[in-house]
Enzyme design. Structure first.
Site, PDB file in Angstrom:
ATOM      1  N   SER A 156      -5.717   3.695   4.486  1.00  0.00           N
ATOM      2  CA  SER A 156      -5.198   2.856   3.405  1.00  0.00           C
ATOM      3  C   SER A 156      -6.335   2.222   2.606  1.00  0.00           C
ATOM      4  CB  SER A 156      -4.277   1.759   3.968  1.00  0.00           C
ATOM      5  OG  SER A 156      -3.448   1.246   2.952  1.00  0.00           O
ATOM      6  N   LYS A 196       0.175   3.860  -2.644  1.00  0.00           N
ATOM      7  CA  LYS A 196      -0.803   4.943  -2.559  1.00  0.00           C
ATOM      8  C   LYS A 196      -0.165   6.322  -2.431  1.00  0.00           C
ATOM      9  CE  LYS A 196      -4.113   1.618  -0.861  1.00  0.00           C
ATOM     10  NZ  LYS A 196      -4.478   0.798   0.290  1.00  0.00           N
ATOM     11  N   SER A 206       0.797  -1.233   0.000  1.00  0.00           N
ATOM     12  CA  SER A 206       0.000   0.000   0.000  1.00  0.00           C
ATOM     13  C   SER A 206       0.822   1.273   0.000  1.00  0.00           C
ATOM     14  CB  SER A 206      -0.940   0.013   1.212  1.00  0.00           C
ATOM     15  OG  SER A 206      -2.043  -0.826   0.979  1.00  0.00           O
TER      16      SER A 206
END
EC number: 3.4.16.4
Length: 395
Positions: free
Chosen positions: A124, A72, A69
Site C-alpha cells: 500500500s 489504489k 487506500s
C-alpha cells in the site's frame, strides 16, 4: 433444473419457422438488494459477481464515502491502461517523501513500473502511488484526471478522486457499489490479478546489498478459500475499508466494505454466504441449439439455431430466468447458409433484460419455398414440393 419450451405463434407454412420461448425454472434468484441473509458491521457494503456485474448484496451501497487506500485499485488499473510494465521510473524527491504507508522508495532510485505496482498493492505504498502518477500522468494532477476520466468511462457518477493514494480529502470519495465496479474493471486485467493475488514478492533494491521483500497486507489470501485479492485501506476519516475477490466453482465474487471495524470476519461471512446461496449458470452458449428451422414441416429436415453469444449468470432457487427466441420469418431469404443470422433472442432475469443475441443457422438449407395460402393448401404444396425435390435428386 427444469427447462420448459413455449412456442409462440406457430404456423404451418412451406418453411416451418419455430419461434420458441425457453423458460428456465427452479433457477437461483438474486435480489438487487439482499440484506436479510447475512449481516455486516460496515457502514456500506456490496457484493457483485465479476462476469455479469450483478449485485448480490447491497447495504447502503450508493452512499458516498471515503475509501482510503482502496483508491489504489483505480491507481493500478489506470497505470496498467496507460503504461508499460517494463517502464523504468526514476523516483522523485516528492514521491520518496510522501507521508503514510510506504515501500520505502528513495530519491533517485530507478525501478520498473511492474515493481512499483507490487509495492502499491502489496505494501500500500503511497510513495509508489505518487511515483506512478508522475510517470503516467506527468504529475499527480494529470494522473488524477486520468483516474476521473476512467471513472466517467465506467459510468460512475458517485466517485471522485483527488489523489492516487487515498489520503483524506473532502472531495475524494466513492460508494461501495462503484468501488466494486472499479474492482471488476481492474480484475479484467490479467496483470492486475497476478499482482493482487501475490502473497509475497522479492524485488531488487537498487543501491542496496539486499533485495526488497514485500508481504501482502491482505491476510484473506491465506485464510479465505479461493481468495485472489484485492486491497486493504484505512484512515481515521474512512475507517477500515476492504475489497476482496474470491473465485470458487468458476465464479468470482467481489466484496466491498467501507468503514467496517470487523472487516476480515465480515468478508469471510459475506463471501461464504453468497457462494452458498448463488451458483454460476450458463443461460446461453454458442454450442447450444435452442431453436430450429424446419423445411416443409420437417419432411426435408431441420436446421438447428444457436445463439451467437454465451451468457452466464449467478442465480439461486427463487429466480425467474427466461431465454426467448424469435426466428425472423418475415425477412428470411433462401438459401440459408450455416452461420447466417435467422433471428434474435433475449435473456431476461426477474423481468429485467440481461442480454440480447442473434440466432445463427447451424447448417445449410439449400432449397426452400415461401408459403402462401391456407393450411391445407400449404400442406398440399409442401407434398408436391417434397416430391419434386426428391425427383430432382435422381435427374
Amino acid at each position: 433444473m427444469g427447462i420448459k419450451k413455449h412456442n409462440a405463434a406457430i404456423k404451418y407454412i412451406g418453411v416451418f419457422l419455430l419461434t420458441a420461448s425457453v423458460l428456465l425454472t427452479n433457477f437461483y434468484a438474486v435480489r438487487a438488494e439482499d440484506t436479510g441473509t447475512v449481516g455486516t458491521s460496515a457502514q456500506a457494503a456490496a457484493v457483485i459477481e465479476q462476469n455479469s456485474g450483478r449485485v448480490l448484496y447491497n447495504k447502503n451501497a450508493d452512499q458516498e464515502l471515503p475509501m482510503a487506500s482502496t483508491t489504489k485499485i483505480m491507481t493500478a488499473a489506470v497505470a496498467l491502461k496507460y503504461g508499460n510494465l517494463s517502464d523504468v521510473i526514476e523516483v522523485s524527491a516528492t514521491a520518496a517523501g510522501v507521508e503514510g504507508s510506504s515501500m520505502y522508495l528513495e530519491c533517485g532510485e530507478k525501478i520498473t513500473l511492474e515493481n512499483l505496482l507490487y509495492g502499491l498493492m502489496l505494501l500500500s505504498g503511497n510513495d509508489a502511488a505518487v511515483a506512478i502518477a508522475e510517470h503516467i500522468g506527468g504529475g499527480v494532477d494529470g494522473f488524477v484526471e486520468l483516474m476521473n476520466k476512467t471513472a466517467s468511462e465506467l459510468g460512475l457518477s458517485h466517485t471522485h478522486f483527488d489523489n492516487p493514494n487515498g489520503l483524506p480529502s473532502d472531495t475524494h470519495y466513492t460508494t461501495a457499489l462503484e468501488l466494486a465496479k472499479i474492482t471488476r474493471y481492474a480484475m479484467s486485467m490479467p496483470e492486475f490479478v497476478q499482482i493482487v493475488s501475490t502473497k509475497s514478492k522479492t524485488i531488487p533494491w537498487e543501491g542496496k546489498g539486499y533485495d526488497r521483500s514485500m508481504t501482502n497486507h491482505n491476510k484473506l489470501l491465506g485464510s479465505l478459500e479461493g481468495c485472489i485479492g484485492v486491497k486493504t485501506g484505512f484512515t481515521k476519516a474512512a475507517g477500515r475499508c476492504l475489497v476482496s475477490a474470491v473465485n470458487r466453482n468458476d465464479m468470482t465474487l467481489i466484496c466491498v466494505t467501507l468503514n467496517d471495524p470487523n472487516d476480515w470476519a465480515d468478508h469471510a461471512s459475506l463471501q461464504n454466504s453468497m457462494f452458498q446461496k448463488y451458483s454460476q449458470n450458463v443461460l446461453t452458449s454458442t454450442e447450444m441449439i435452442i431453436d430450429k428451422i424446419s423445411v416443409a414441416g420437417g419432411m426435408l429436415g431441420y436446421a438447428g439455431v444457436s445463439p451467437n453469444k454465451t451468457y452466464t449468470f449467478p442465480v439461486c432457487e427463487n429466480d425467474s430466468v427466461s431465454v426467448d427466441t424469435n426466428v425472423d420469418s418475415e425477412n428470411m431469404k433462401f438459401p440459408i447458409k450455416s452461420g447466417d443470422v435467422v433471428g434474435t433472442g433475449t435473456v431476461t432475469v426477474n423481468g429485467e433484460n440481461y442480454g440480447n443475441f442473434e440466432l445463427l443457422a447451424n447448417s445449410d438449407i439449400d432449397l426452400a419455398r415461401p408459403s402462401k395460402g391456407s393450411f391445407w393448401n400449404d400442406m398440399k404444396n409442401d407434398i408436391v414440393y417434397v416430391f419434386q425435390y426428391w425427383l430432382s435428386m435422381f435427374r
